[in-house]
Design an enzyme around this catalytic site. Structure first.
Site, PDB file in Angstrom:
ATOM      1  N   ASN A   1     -53.926 -20.979 -38.917  1.00  0.00           N
ATOM      2  CA  ASN A   1     -54.519 -22.197 -38.335  1.00  0.00           C
ATOM      3  C   ASN A   1     -54.672 -23.254 -39.425  1.00  0.00           C
ATOM      4  O   ASN A   1     -54.744 -24.443 -39.146  1.00  0.00           O
ATOM      5  CB  ASN A   1     -55.881 -21.906 -37.666  1.00  0.00           C
ATOM      6  CG  ASN A   1     -56.825 -21.091 -38.534  1.00  0.00           C
ATOM      7  OD1 ASN A   1     -56.439 -20.535 -39.557  1.00  0.00           O
ATOM      8  ND2 ASN A   1     -58.074 -20.999 -38.118  1.00  0.00           N
ATOM      9  N   ALA A   2     -54.707 -22.821 -40.667  1.00  0.00           N
ATOM     10  CA  ALA A   2     -54.809 -23.745 -41.798  1.00  0.00           C
ATOM     11  C   ALA A   2     -53.464 -24.412 -42.071  1.00  0.00           C
ATOM     12  O   ALA A   2     -52.413 -23.826 -41.836  1.00  0.00           O
ATOM     13  CB  ALA A   2     -55.256 -22.986 -43.046  1.00  0.00           C
ATOM     14  N   GLY A   3     -53.532 -25.642 -42.567  1.00  0.00           N
ATOM     15  CA  GLY A   3     -52.342 -26.325 -43.071  1.00  0.00           C
ATOM     16  C   GLY A   3     -52.786 -27.063 -44.315  1.00  0.00           C
ATOM     17  O   GLY A   3     -53.525 -28.043 -44.217  1.00  0.00           O
TER      18      GLY A   3
ATOM     19  N   ARG B   1     -51.097 -32.833 -33.894  1.00  0.00           N
ATOM     20  CA  ARG B   1     -52.007 -33.607 -33.033  1.00  0.00           C
ATOM     21  C   ARG B   1     -52.658 -34.736 -33.834  1.00  0.00           C
ATOM     22  O   ARG B   1     -53.005 -34.543 -34.997  1.00  0.00           O
ATOM     23  CB  ARG B   1     -53.133 -32.707 -32.498  1.00  0.00           C
ATOM     24  CG  ARG B   1     -52.660 -31.669 -31.521  1.00  0.00           C
ATOM     25  CD  ARG B   1     -53.809 -30.771 -31.082  1.00  0.00           C
ATOM     26  NE  ARG B   1     -54.275 -29.896 -32.135  1.00  0.00           N
ATOM     27  CZ  ARG B   1     -55.275 -29.027 -32.006  1.00  0.00           C
ATOM     28  NH1 ARG B   1     -55.919 -28.945 -30.877  1.00  0.00           N
ATOM     29  NH2 ARG B   1     -55.628 -28.242 -33.001  1.00  0.00           N
TER      30      ARG B   1
ATOM     31  N   GLU C   1     -59.746 -31.720 -45.423  1.00  0.00           N
ATOM     32  CA  GLU C   1     -60.374 -32.608 -46.406  1.00  0.00           C
ATOM     33  C   GLU C   1     -59.454 -32.854 -47.603  1.00  0.00           C
ATOM     34  O   GLU C   1     -59.686 -33.790 -48.384  1.00  0.00           O
ATOM     35  CB  GLU C   1     -61.695 -32.010 -46.908  1.00  0.00           C
ATOM     36  CG  GLU C   1     -62.780 -31.843 -45.852  1.00  0.00           C
ATOM     37  CD  GLU C   1     -62.714 -30.487 -45.155  1.00  0.00           C
ATOM     38  OE1 GLU C   1     -61.706 -29.762 -45.340  1.00  0.00           O
ATOM     39  OE2 GLU C   1     -63.670 -30.147 -44.433  1.00  0.00           O
TER      40      GLU C   1
ATOM     41  N   LYS D   1     -58.099 -29.753 -49.298  1.00  0.00           N
ATOM     42  CA  LYS D   1     -58.332 -28.542 -50.102  1.00  0.00           C
ATOM     43  C   LYS D   1     -57.077 -28.118 -50.869  1.00  0.00           C
ATOM     44  O   LYS D   1     -57.137 -27.793 -52.053  1.00  0.00           O
ATOM     45  CB  LYS D   1     -58.799 -27.386 -49.188  1.00  0.00           C
ATOM     46  CG  LYS D   1     -60.114 -27.683 -48.476  1.00  0.00           C
ATOM     47  CD  LYS D   1     -60.483 -26.600 -47.488  1.00  0.00           C
ATOM     48  CE  LYS D   1     -59.630 -26.544 -46.244  1.00  0.00           C
ATOM     49  NZ  LYS D   1     -59.754 -27.678 -45.316  1.00  0.00           N
TER      50      LYS D   1
HETATM   51  P1  GDP Z   1     -56.474 -29.345 -46.232  1.00  0.00           P
HETATM   52  O1  GDP Z   1     -56.264 -28.602 -44.953  1.00  0.00           O
HETATM   53  O2  GDP Z   1     -57.931 -29.482 -46.586  1.00  0.00           O
HETATM   54  O3  GDP Z   1     -55.671 -28.799 -47.376  1.00  0.00           O
HETATM   55  O4  GDP Z   1     -55.966 -30.825 -45.962  1.00  0.00           O
HETATM   56  P2  GDP Z   1     -54.589 -31.239 -45.220  1.00  0.00           P
HETATM   57  O5  GDP Z   1     -53.462 -30.986 -46.136  1.00  0.00           O
HETATM   58  O6  GDP Z   1     -54.521 -30.651 -43.858  1.00  0.00           O
HETATM   59  O7  GDP Z   1     -54.853 -32.776 -44.963  1.00  0.00           O
HETATM   60  C1  GDP Z   1     -55.030 -33.667 -46.016  1.00  0.00           C
HETATM   61  C2  GDP Z   1     -53.919 -34.735 -45.922  1.00  0.00           C
HETATM   62  O8  GDP Z   1     -54.265 -35.832 -46.732  1.00  0.00           O
HETATM   63  C3  GDP Z   1     -52.586 -34.239 -46.449  1.00  0.00           C
HETATM   64  O9  GDP Z   1     -51.550 -34.887 -45.769  1.00  0.00           O
HETATM   65  C4  GDP Z   1     -52.625 -34.673 -47.917  1.00  0.00           C
HETATM   66  O10 GDP Z   1     -51.326 -34.848 -48.462  1.00  0.00           O
HETATM   67  C5  GDP Z   1     -53.337 -35.975 -47.811  1.00  0.00           C
HETATM   68  N1  GDP Z   1     -54.174 -36.359 -48.951  1.00  0.00           N
HETATM   69  C6  GDP Z   1     -54.893 -35.583 -49.803  1.00  0.00           C
HETATM   70  N2  GDP Z   1     -55.623 -36.344 -50.655  1.00  0.00           N
HETATM   71  C7  GDP Z   1     -55.361 -37.620 -50.337  1.00  0.00           C
HETATM   72  C8  GDP Z   1     -55.820 -38.874 -50.835  1.00  0.00           C
HETATM   73  O11 GDP Z   1     -56.650 -38.972 -51.731  1.00  0.00           O
HETATM   74  N3  GDP Z   1     -55.306 -40.005 -50.230  1.00  0.00           N
HETATM   75  C9  GDP Z   1     -54.407 -39.957 -49.202  1.00  0.00           C
HETATM   76  N4  GDP Z   1     -53.971 -41.099 -48.688  1.00  0.00           N
HETATM   77  N5  GDP Z   1     -53.961 -38.778 -48.713  1.00  0.00           N
HETATM   78  C10 GDP Z   1     -54.435 -37.635 -49.263  1.00  0.00           C
HETATM   79  P1  IMO Z   2     -57.475 -26.492 -42.624  1.00  0.00           P
HETATM   80  O1  IMO Z   2     -57.627 -25.255 -43.466  1.00  0.00           O
HETATM   81  C1  IMO Z   2     -58.752 -28.683 -39.065  1.00  0.00           C
HETATM   82  C2  IMO Z   2     -59.798 -26.298 -35.543  1.00  0.00           C
HETATM   83  C3  IMO Z   2     -58.901 -26.390 -34.337  1.00  0.00           C
HETATM   84  C4  IMO Z   2     -59.921 -26.142 -33.237  1.00  0.00           C
HETATM   85  C5  IMO Z   2     -60.853 -25.114 -33.855  1.00  0.00           C
HETATM   86  C6  IMO Z   2     -60.546 -23.672 -33.470  1.00  0.00           C
HETATM   87  O2  IMO Z   2     -56.108 -27.066 -42.649  1.00  0.00           O
HETATM   88  O3  IMO Z   2     -58.556 -27.481 -42.928  1.00  0.00           O
HETATM   89  P2  IMO Z   2     -58.616 -21.964 -34.168  1.00  0.00           P
HETATM   90  O4  IMO Z   2     -57.124 -22.078 -34.035  1.00  0.00           O
HETATM   91  O5  IMO Z   2     -59.096 -21.775 -35.549  1.00  0.00           O
HETATM   92  O6  IMO Z   2     -59.204 -20.959 -33.209  1.00  0.00           O
HETATM   93  O7  IMO Z   2     -59.162 -23.405 -33.660  1.00  0.00           O
HETATM   94  O8  IMO Z   2     -60.720 -25.255 -35.250  1.00  0.00           O
HETATM   95  N1  IMO Z   2     -59.098 -25.927 -36.801  1.00  0.00           N
HETATM   96  C7  IMO Z   2     -58.862 -26.783 -37.803  1.00  0.00           C
HETATM   97  N2  IMO Z   2     -59.086 -28.113 -37.898  1.00  0.00           N
HETATM   98  N3  IMO Z   2     -58.247 -28.013 -40.129  1.00  0.00           N
HETATM   99  C8  IMO Z   2     -58.030 -26.680 -40.058  1.00  0.00           C
HETATM  100  O9  IMO Z   2     -57.661 -25.950 -41.117  1.00  0.00           O
HETATM  101  C9  IMO Z   2     -58.303 -26.007 -38.840  1.00  0.00           C
HETATM  102  N4  IMO Z   2     -58.202 -24.725 -38.425  1.00  0.00           N
HETATM  103  C10 IMO Z   2     -58.707 -24.691 -37.183  1.00  0.00           C
HETATM  104  O10 IMO Z   2     -58.291 -27.650 -34.234  1.00  0.00           O
HETATM  105  O11 IMO Z   2     -60.678 -27.320 -33.019  1.00  0.00           O
HETATM  106 MG    MG Z   3     -55.276 -28.850 -43.114  1.00  0.00          MG
END
Ligand code: GDP
Ligand code: IMO
Ligand code: MG
Length: 423
Positions: free
Chosen positions: A40-42, A302, A16, A18
């Site tokens: 698993n988080a990114g 993915r 989202e 975070k």
């Molecule tokens: P997290 O796991 O909840 O920290 O979210 P991720 O980092 O995996 O995924 C969010 C993606 O959206 C990342 O590539 C961020 O750089 C990007 N992002 C965050 N906020 C915004 C926004 O308001 N607009 C756009 N276009 N991208 C955003």
């Molecule tokens: P952040 O913190 C999105 C998903 C995987 C899979 C399921 C189980 O970046 O929001 P796991 O490896 O945890 O056993 O996988 O959960 N999944 C996520 N999807 N954001 C994540 O983390 C995730 N961490 C796990 O894709 O469907």
């Molecule tokens: Mg993420």
């Protein structure tokens, strides 16, 4: 008066934004702590034209002299942890003083990773689509009382490691899976040495002590509510409690000491991996969301599945987490949409349902309300007064439906592209 822990967590299926918002909020806090999940988080952060993806390290790591804690509820892979540390230090961020690790956090062994892959391939077309990081097997060992903890590094480590590894190898004999354990193990033990550079703490004492001395603590969630082991779309979930209650058990904080709960969601919705997703789009709109929002997994690369926002699921997430304020992300991704759809209820076998049901299977059809899009770029907007009327209408509609104020609006990935609402 004693301070409370504020919690920031995802309300959808993860990703989202975070990481971005924890980084933005960190100046208001002294301590940032991850409470569950693992690599698993990114979590992506962007500032000063640099982009960072954090997996196990809390997203408060870049903001000066803050303490960052990897809490007891986290599962940590030393091999990936070392990679993360090396990369951050290479880019000039000193970490030794800023980062502390709970002795009670569980370790992901190389064989946990192999087990994850073996279980997934045995499930065939019913696979969860895990990140392959050994999350499920590590939490399984934790719950079945067979785990290895960070604190074990300090006592009899090799013996404990060998015993657990042998158990895993016995299980793996039943699976048809290829692996090169020697190479993995070598890198893993280098990671264990890297872990020893950091202060290993009883983080429950550190955190409660911080609250007592008037310090401010922010708990950072990973994944999202719809991936929670109890309340998510089981079995297509992760293996930890991603909800507010997880912050209590994952940090050792009493429910009485939870303060604000920031619930974060996208202006639309995404999901990686398998499992139900009622508002998923298979058309041009879905592709446009993926392209505009660059919706590709930050851990696995993915493509993320995309769809309209789902208020049935969001209301459920707000209820389970006790959300006090909402944060709405990636609004700019909808800049070139003439219409925006919002799922306000489900049709389940001809019956209108507004409470999130036990199963969200193929019998669930979303009921949409349509709003007008703003059709103008938001990315350079820096104040609420500049919002186009259609965005204001969208925000007000969501606030009314969700009965919770939306306090932050994000219009791009950069730290600066964040608007705090004053209403
Ligand atoms: P997290 O796991 O909840 O920290 O979210 P991720 O980092 O995996 O995924 C969010 C993606 O959206 C990342 O590539 C961020 O750089 C990007 N992002 C965050 N906020 C915004 C926004 O308001 N607009 C756009 N276009 N991208 C955003
Ligand atoms: P952040 O913190 C999105 C998903 C995987 C899979 C399921 C189980 O970046 O929001 P796991 O490896 O945890 O056993 O996988 O959960 N999944 C996520 N999807 N954001 C994540 O983390 C995730 N961490 C796990 O894709 O469907
Ligand atoms: Mg993420």
């Amino acid at each position: 008066m004693e301070n409370k822990v504020d919690v920031l967590l995802g309300l959808q299926w993860g990703d989202e934004g975070k990481g971005k918002i924890v980084d933005v909020l960190t100046p208001n806090y002294d301590v940032v702590a991850r409470f569950q999940g693992g690599p698993n988080a990114g979590h992506t952060l962007e500032f000063e034209n640099q982009k960072y993806v954090l997996r196990s390290i809390p997203s408060g790591i870049f903001q000066g002299d803050k303490i960052n804690i990897i809490g007891n509820g986290v599962v940590l892979n030393p091999l990936l942890f070392k990679k993360e540390i090396d990369e951050l230090e290479k880019s000039g961020h000193p970490l030794t003083e800023r980062l502390k690790i709970s002795r009670k956090a569980h370790l992901i062994l190389p064989t946990h990773t192999i087990l994850d892959l073996a279980y997934e391939s045995a499930k065939g077309k019913n696979k969860i689509g895990t990140t392959g990081k050994g999350i499920g097997p590590t939490y399984t060992d934790k719950i079945s009382r067979n785990g290895l903890r960070v604190g074990d590094i300090e006592h009899d480590f090799d013996k404990k490691y060998a015993k657990i590894k042998q158990r895993h190898l016995d299980i793996l004999q039943n699976y048809d899976v290829q692996y090169d354990l020697d190479t993995l193990e070598k890198a893993w033990f280098e990671g264990v040495e890297c872990l020893k550079r950091f202060e290993l703490i009883d983080s429950e004492h550190t955190i409660n002590g911080s609250l007592k001395s008037g310090k401010k603590v922010l708990a950072e969630g990973a994944q999202g509510t719809m991936l929670d082991i109890d309340f998510g779309s089981y079995p297509f979930v992760t293996s930890s409690n991603t909800v507010t209650a997880g912050a209590c058990s994952g940090l050792g904080v009493s429910p009485r000491n939870i303060g604000q709960v920031y619930g974060i969601f996208k202006a639309y919705c995404t999901r990686v991996g398998s499992g139900p997703f009622p508002t998923e789009l298979f058309n041009e709109d879905g592709n446009k969301m993926r392209d505009n929002g660059f919706e590709f997994g930050s851990v696995t690369g993915r493509p993320r599945r995309c769809g309209w926002i789902d208020l049935v699921a969001l209301k459920y997430a707000i209820m389970i987490n006790g959300v006090t304020q909402l944060i709405m992300m990636k609004n700019d991704v909808l800049d070139d949409f003439t219409k925006i759809k919002v799922c306000v209820a489900y049709d389940v076998n001809g019956k209108k349902v507004e409470d999130f049901p036990f199963d969200i299977n193929e019998n669930v059809t979303p009921i949409f309300k349509e709003l007008k899009g703003w059709n103008t770029p938001l990315t350079s907007i820096r104040s609420e007064e500049e919002f186009p009327q259609e965005l204001k209408d969208y925000i007000l509609f969501l606030e009314k439906e969700l009965e919770t104020p939306i306090k932050i609006i994000s219009v791009g990935p950069d730290r600066e592209q964040t608007i705090f609402r004053t209403v």
